[in-house]
Write a protein that holds these residues in place. Sequence first.
Motif, PDB file in Angstrom:
ATOM      1  N   CYS A 185      37.187  49.424   1.405  1.00 36.80           N
ATOM      2  CA  CYS A 185      36.530  49.811   0.340  1.00 36.80           C
ATOM      3  C   CYS A 185      36.379  48.430  -0.651  1.00 36.80           C
ATOM      4  O   CYS A 185      36.917  47.500  -0.268  1.00 36.80           O
ATOM      5  CB  CYS A 185      37.360  50.924  -0.464  1.00 36.80           C
ATOM      6  N   GLY A 186      35.212  48.907  -1.620  1.00 33.30           N
ATOM      7  CA  GLY A 186      34.980  47.738  -2.445  1.00 33.30           C
ATOM      8  C   GLY A 186      34.271  48.006  -3.417  1.00 33.30           C
ATOM      9  O   GLY A 186      33.257  48.954  -3.333  1.00 33.30           O
ATOM     10  N   PHE A 187      34.288  47.837  -4.957  1.00 32.31           N
ATOM     11  CA  PHE A 187      33.651  48.097  -5.963  1.00 32.31           C
ATOM     12  C   PHE A 187      32.522  47.021  -6.184  1.00 32.31           C
ATOM     13  O   PHE A 187      32.722  45.788  -6.196  1.00 32.31           O
ATOM     14  CB  PHE A 187      34.564  48.412  -7.042  1.00 32.31           C
ATOM     15  N   ALA A 188      31.127  47.388  -6.908  1.00 35.83           N
ATOM     16  CA  ALA A 188      30.427  46.209  -7.114  1.00 35.83           C
ATOM     17  C   ALA A 188      29.448  47.356  -7.900  1.00 35.83           C
ATOM     18  O   ALA A 188      29.561  48.491  -7.860  1.00 35.83           O
ATOM     19  CB  ALA A 188      29.726  45.887  -6.066  1.00 35.83           C
ATOM     20  N   ASP A 189      28.537  46.464  -8.940  1.00 33.75           N
ATOM     21  CA  ASP A 189      27.644  47.272  -9.650  1.00 33.75           C
ATOM     22  C   ASP A 189      26.322  46.963  -8.763  1.00 33.75           C
ATOM     23  O   ASP A 189      25.553  45.838  -9.215  1.00 33.75           O
ATOM     24  CB  ASP A 189      27.557  46.787 -11.017  1.00 33.75           C
ATOM     25  N   TYR A 190      26.112  47.700  -7.826  1.00 34.74           N
ATOM     26  CA  TYR A 190      24.940  47.330  -6.967  1.00 34.74           C
ATOM     27  C   TYR A 190      23.462  47.592  -7.502  1.00 34.74           C
ATOM     28  O   TYR A 190      22.662  46.931  -7.066  1.00 34.74           O
ATOM     29  CB  TYR A 190      25.154  48.246  -5.605  1.00 34.74           C
ATOM     30  N   ASP A 191      23.425  48.484  -8.564  1.00 38.15           N
ATOM     31  CA  ASP A 191      22.452  48.965  -9.202  1.00 38.15           C
ATOM     32  C   ASP A 191      21.966  48.270 -10.432  1.00 38.15           C
ATOM     33  O   ASP A 191      21.229  48.602 -11.230  1.00 38.15           O
ATOM     34  CB  ASP A 191      21.980  50.590  -9.232  1.00 38.15           C
ATOM     35  N   ARG A 192      23.208  47.576 -10.927  1.00 37.87           N
ATOM     36  CA  ARG A 192      23.017  46.570 -12.312  1.00 37.87           C
ATOM     37  C   ARG A 192      22.977  47.608 -13.459  1.00 37.87           C
ATOM     38  O   ARG A 192      22.043  47.363 -14.403  1.00 37.87           O
ATOM     39  CB  ARG A 192      22.025  45.632 -11.949  1.00 37.87           C
ATOM     40  N   ASP A 193      23.547  48.709 -13.526  1.00 32.89           N
ATOM     41  CA  ASP A 193      23.337  49.593 -14.590  1.00 32.89           C
ATOM     42  C   ASP A 193      24.560  49.302 -15.379  1.00 32.89           C
ATOM     43  O   ASP A 193      24.501  50.053 -16.395  1.00 32.89           O
ATOM     44  CB  ASP A 193      23.299  50.999 -13.868  1.00 32.89           C
ATOM     45  N   GLY A 194      25.612  48.368 -15.118  1.00 30.04           N
ATOM     46  CA  GLY A 194      26.711  47.987 -16.265  1.00 30.04           C
ATOM     47  C   GLY A 194      28.025  48.981 -15.929  1.00 30.04           C
ATOM     48  O   GLY A 194      28.698  48.777 -16.626  1.00 30.04           O
ATOM     49  N   ASP A 195      28.016  49.606 -14.721  1.00 26.67           N
ATOM     50  CA  ASP A 195      29.070  50.143 -14.196  1.00 26.67           C
ATOM     51  C   ASP A 195      29.459  50.006 -12.786  1.00 26.67           C
ATOM     52  O   ASP A 195      28.351  49.626 -12.083  1.00 26.67           O
ATOM     53  CB  ASP A 195      29.280  51.656 -14.640  1.00 26.67           C
ATOM     54  N   LEU A 196      30.791  49.972 -12.303  1.00 26.39           N
ATOM     55  CA  LEU A 196      31.018  49.848 -10.900  1.00 26.39           C
ATOM     56  C   LEU A 196      30.879  50.855  -9.964  1.00 26.39           C
ATOM     57  O   LEU A 196      31.389  52.107 -10.285  1.00 26.39           O
ATOM     58  CB  LEU A 196      32.444  49.272 -10.883  1.00 26.39           C
ATOM     59  N   ASP A 197      30.164  50.740  -9.003  1.00 22.27           N
ATOM     60  CA  ASP A 197      30.085  51.865  -7.832  1.00 22.27           C
ATOM     61  C   ASP A 197      31.119  51.371  -6.897  1.00 22.27           C
ATOM     62  O   ASP A 197      31.495  50.293  -6.668  1.00 22.27           O
ATOM     63  CB  ASP A 197      28.581  51.898  -7.424  1.00 22.27           C
ATOM     64  N   LEU A 198      30.984  52.197  -5.822  1.00 17.66           N
ATOM     65  CA  LEU A 198      32.146  52.062  -4.715  1.00 17.66           C
ATOM     66  C   LEU A 198      31.537  52.461  -3.158  1.00 17.66           C
ATOM     67  O   LEU A 198      30.737  53.433  -3.226  1.00 17.66           O
ATOM     68  CB  LEU A 198      33.190  53.147  -4.936  1.00 17.66           C
ATOM     69  N   PHE A 199      31.701  51.357  -2.253  1.00 16.34           N
ATOM     70  CA  PHE A 199      31.408  51.372  -0.883  1.00 16.34           C
ATOM     71  C   PHE A 199      32.513  51.773  -0.067  1.00 16.34           C
ATOM     72  O   PHE A 199      33.652  50.899  -0.325  1.00 16.34           O
ATOM     73  CB  PHE A 199      30.460  50.492  -0.443  1.00 16.34           C
ATOM     74  N   VAL A 200      32.601  52.728   0.775  1.00 15.34           N
ATOM     75  CA  VAL A 200      33.782  52.918   1.715  1.00 15.34           C
ATOM     76  C   VAL A 200      33.179  52.967   3.167  1.00 15.34           C
ATOM     77  O   VAL A 200      32.305  53.761   3.540  1.00 15.34           O
ATOM     78  CB  VAL A 200      34.171  54.269   1.202  1.00 15.34           C
ATOM     79  N   SER A 201      33.767  52.126   3.947  1.00 17.13           N
ATOM     80  CA  SER A 201      33.319  52.062   5.305  1.00 17.13           C
ATOM     81  C   SER A 201      34.348  53.149   6.058  1.00 17.13           C
ATOM     82  O   SER A 201      35.318  53.481   5.445  1.00 17.13           O
ATOM     83  CB  SER A 201      33.790  50.709   6.126  1.00 17.13           C
ATOM     84  N   ARG A 202      33.833  53.659   7.239  1.00 13.96           N
ATOM     85  CA  ARG A 202      34.437  54.599   7.780  1.00 13.96           C
ATOM     86  C   ARG A 202      34.619  54.383   9.309  1.00 13.96           C
ATOM     87  O   ARG A 202      33.726  53.643   9.835  1.00 13.96           O
ATOM     88  CB  ARG A 202      34.286  56.025   7.723  1.00 13.96           C
ATOM     89  N   TYR A 203      35.511  54.871  10.021  1.00 14.58           N
ATOM     90  CA  TYR A 203      35.825  54.223  11.297  1.00 14.58           C
ATOM     91  C   TYR A 203      35.625  55.405  12.530  1.00 14.58           C
ATOM     92  O   TYR A 203      34.257  55.342  12.937  1.00 14.58           O
ATOM     93  CB  TYR A 203      37.449  54.009  11.511  1.00 14.58           C
ATOM     94  N   VAL A 204      36.459  56.234  12.874  1.00  9.95           N
ATOM     95  CA  VAL A 204      36.147  57.330  13.877  1.00  9.95           C
ATOM     96  C   VAL A 204      36.289  58.685  13.280  1.00  9.95           C
ATOM     97  O   VAL A 204      37.087  58.840  12.368  1.00  9.95           O
ATOM     98  CB  VAL A 204      36.863  57.243  15.130  1.00  9.95           C
TER      99      VAL A 204
END
Length: 571
Positions: free
Chosen positions: A186-205
């Motif tokens: 997992c990791g947070f980043a402001d991918y859309d640059r709207d001023g708040d943090l979004d979250l990506f989650v990788s998943r396994y099986v």
Amino acid sequence: MRAALLAAALAATVSLSLAGAQVESPEASPPPYPPEPSARMTYPFLDVTEAAGITFRHNSAPEKRFILESMSGGVAIFDYNNDGLLDIYFVNSLTVETAGDPKTARSALYKNLGDMKFEEVTDAAGIGYPGWGMGVCTADVDGDGWQDVYVTTVGPDRLYRNRGDGTFEDLTEKAGIVAKGWSAGCGFADYDRDGDLDLFVSRYVEVSLDSLPEFGKGKFCQYRGVEVQCGPRGLPGTGDLLFRNDGNGRFEEVGKAAGVSDPNEYFGLGIAWLDDDRDGWPDLFVANDSGPNFLYRNKRDGTFAEDAFPLGVAVSEDGGEQGSMGVAVGDYRNEGRLSLFVTNFSEEYNAVYHDDRGYFTDVSFRSATAPASLPYVGWGTAFFDYDNDGWQDLIVVNGHVYPQLEHVNMGASAPYRQRKLFYRNRRDGTFEEIGESFGPVLADRRVARGLAVGDLDNDGRLDLVINDLDSSPQILHNQTPGAGNWLLVKLKGRDKLTDAIGATVTLKSGDLLQTRLVRSGTSYLSQEDMRQHFGLGDLAKVDSLEVRWPDGKITVKENVDVNQVLPIRQQ
């Protein structure tokens, strides 16, 4: 070709370790660097786990009969109480036998008391039972100035909001985060640059405790003729998740619309947010186990284009899919560009993808990192400057997934318990693996998973925290003799982006150029110190520091004193 390459590299490992790697170099001869420590010298790292008061032990099934029981072990180092000292959170896991009783797996939060002493505060903090834990990442999600915690699990993930009084509250449902199944990185980043943090989650099986594959039975449940756990090959994969922050405390899952949902359902593990093309928008790298990796280029319209193959980071140099797990990001050549390092399964070398301005080149063998890695199963990893000479070195923690191999003749491959790999930067684009010469702490054979790097005692030397299976964790205190000068930069962003995640810090002093990136989610399912560390050798001043904030604005500091923790606030 692939088999011949691996065989040749394995044969070269011993000669490289004895004679030093003779590889293609951009310079005629490397500049001098400190000699290897001798038996009469103090070793760089001291295991202070017991003395520090750390009593946590990962809840691991001894036989690892199911793949779920061999993959956990993230760790986070972050300042949860804003006292200027890094605290530690260890993620724990259940087993198939104990899955019905979440109270049997207790994750642990340790408060840093100073002087390398810690006190467990898990119960008071209310963060001890996230379920079948896998990994962890941190960020100030709501912009209130306090670091929050996200824990990935086999089951519902958990978002813990830091109340700022030493306690956390579970905001998962209130925030609208629905991440069931088997989450990993997992990791947070402001991918859309709207001023708040979004979250990506990788998943396994895709996994069900009611219908687990039978141990040792089937094509993908054998390893060198030994019956072992099944997978991941032969098991169904699952897609990844992207949660967009609406700015009001709620998240919406937009992975498919954004183009990062992984419709092929590969086995996602480590992740890294980074601005690959330096356009000011966060891009995303995902390490996939037993499949091609992803590199999603941000199209600046809320969507991404997956370009790992044309950019050169999808597979190995000879086109083979690898068992990728951990990810490190670093400017190891001091060029102002961030390269990727990816840990892989045994006999699949760990990969160095060097940023060559617009695409990446696999320089794993040219950097002399690949041969030593071939016998090992790599997990947590990080670029970091252990001796403060101004050049980032490299650490990899290792351990197999099959305890059934501990007493099997593995030939050229390492057994179940494995030592760490430590690569010293030779300052010419190559590394020298010297882990065994650094004493029993790095040579000790363990089954490691998560790794986080940070300065636990604020002495300017970076320490290591490792979450191991089948044993206690390790707190490795950096006591490198003769370490150089240093600088720790602590950024404070504006509005809701208080962590300044996505900011880059570039240091210039004389001929020295170093670049660092603030990011959430690092290594293997872990979280490192968000303060940015610079080793400076003998330099007594820093000519300039340039901070490029997430919104693109720039702050410059000149004539900066060394050997300090330097706060920089965005104006």
